[in-house]
Write a protein that holds these residues in place. Sequence first.
Motif, short mmCIF file in Angstrom:
data_model
loop_
_atom_site.label_atom_id
_atom_site.label_comp_id
_atom_site.label_asym_id
_atom_site.label_seq_id
_atom_site.Cartn_x
_atom_site.Cartn_y
_atom_site.Cartn_z
N ASN A 1 0.81 -1.21 0.00
CA ASN A 1 0.00 0.00 0.00
C ASN A 1 0.85 1.27 0.00
N VAL A 2 2.11 1.16 0.42
CA VAL A 2 2.99 2.33 0.43
C VAL A 2 3.32 2.70 -1.02
N PRO A 3 3.15 3.96 -1.41
CA PRO A 3 3.41 4.35 -2.81
C PRO A 3 4.84 4.05 -3.25
N LYS A 4 4.99 3.67 -4.50
CA LYS A 4 6.32 3.37 -5.03
C LYS A 4 7.22 4.60 -5.06
N GLY A 5 6.60 5.76 -5.05
CA GLY A 5 7.40 6.98 -5.03
C GLY A 5 8.30 7.09 -3.81
N GLN A 6 7.91 6.44 -2.70
CA GLN A 6 8.75 6.45 -1.50
C GLN A 6 10.07 5.72 -1.76
N ARG A 7 9.98 4.61 -2.46
CA ARG A 7 11.21 3.86 -2.79
C ARG A 7 12.05 4.65 -3.78
N GLU A 8 11.40 5.27 -4.75
CA GLU A 8 12.13 6.05 -5.73
C GLU A 8 12.81 7.26 -5.09
N ALA A 9 12.15 7.84 -4.10
CA ALA A 9 12.77 8.97 -3.40
C ALA A 9 14.01 8.52 -2.64
N GLY A 10 13.92 7.34 -1.99
CA GLY A 10 15.09 6.82 -1.30
C GLY A 10 16.23 6.51 -2.25
N ALA A 11 15.91 5.97 -3.44
CA ALA A 11 16.95 5.68 -4.42
C ALA A 11 17.59 6.95 -4.95
N SER A 12 16.77 8.00 -5.10
CA SER A 12 17.32 9.26 -5.61
C SER A 12 18.28 9.91 -4.62
N SER B 1 20.31 8.11 -2.89
CA SER B 1 21.39 7.11 -2.80
C SER B 1 21.37 6.35 -1.48
N LEU B 2 20.16 6.16 -0.94
CA LEU B 2 20.04 5.38 0.29
C LEU B 2 20.04 3.89 -0.04
N PRO B 3 20.71 3.08 0.77
CA PRO B 3 20.64 1.63 0.56
C PRO B 3 19.19 1.14 0.65
N ALA B 4 18.92 0.05 -0.04
CA ALA B 4 17.55 -0.46 -0.09
C ALA B 4 17.04 -0.82 1.31
N TRP B 5 17.91 -1.40 2.15
CA TRP B 5 17.45 -1.79 3.48
C TRP B 5 17.16 -0.59 4.37
N VAL B 6 17.92 0.51 4.16
CA VAL B 6 17.65 1.73 4.93
C VAL B 6 16.32 2.32 4.51
N ILE C 1 9.72 2.82 4.39
CA ILE C 1 8.59 1.99 3.97
C ILE C 1 7.90 1.34 5.17
N LEU C 2 8.68 0.67 6.01
CA LEU C 2 8.10 -0.10 7.11
C LEU C 2 7.32 0.75 8.11
N PRO C 3 7.81 1.93 8.55
CA PRO C 3 7.00 2.74 9.48
C PRO C 3 5.64 3.13 8.91
N GLN C 4 5.60 3.47 7.62
CA GLN C 4 4.31 3.80 7.01
C GLN C 4 3.42 2.57 6.90
N ALA C 5 4.01 1.43 6.59
CA ALA C 5 3.23 0.20 6.46
C ALA C 5 2.65 -0.22 7.81
#
Length: 276
Positions: A166-177, A179-184, A190-194
Amino acid sequence: MSTTDTLPPPVSTVRPWTGKRIAGHVFLGFWILLGLVIVYSVASGWDGEFIAKYGPRLWDGLQTTLWLCFWSLLIGALLSLPITLGRLSSNRIFSSLAFAWVYFFRGTPLLAQTFLVYYGAGSFREALEVVGLWSFFRDAVFCVIFTFALNTSAYQAEILSGAIRNVPKGQREAGASLSLPAWVTFFKVILPQALIVALRPYGNEIILMIKGSAIASIVTVLDLMGETRYAFSKSFNFEAYLWAAVLYLAMVEVIRRIWDMLEGRLTRHLKRKSED
């Protein structure tokens, strides 16, 4: 221009009749009615001897029910984490195994699962003795916790995986932009919002587990319902089931109140944003 023209319109102090407010009044009326029933029963000849004799047993059964639910939910929560990863995995093998797990435990009755473990373990006694697990499966309490944990792990995994999706994919894209590691990005964004999205379904799962734990009494576990059945079999007094119903209602109401406060605490920033 008069001064009255510059004054803001009066603010109504009457609260609107929202669905939540109506539900609150319904619950309040129910508890008042239940209290009146108990008072009437006491006034018309409540059996004090029954409470004195079987009250401690019902209290012990209540503690057993809470103990069973606590460990079942805790172990189920730990098991749900790898199942959730499987449900979200792009690997077909992992996702298929996780789907099969969820499909089986959500699609079959908890009673049948309990019987399958409690009575079925005896068919594999020799094999279980070889690996040293027979002492675990011959105990009804451990069989119940084991079955309940497997059952709730499927529900909790589906709740958590659905909340993560349910968390928007834009959150992951923002983290990638950034340069945050995927686990961070996952654990910090992602997890706090979920978890906020999953909070209410988690509360419902706890309540369902408390009510479903009555199944444990069928396999000789003296939980609240088990002690209630014992008290009724010895006294043939319907008050045993009335007290059991009151205790189950009290447990559910306490959980509901705690969950409402927890949800209000964790979502206070959303309320402030909506007010602004």
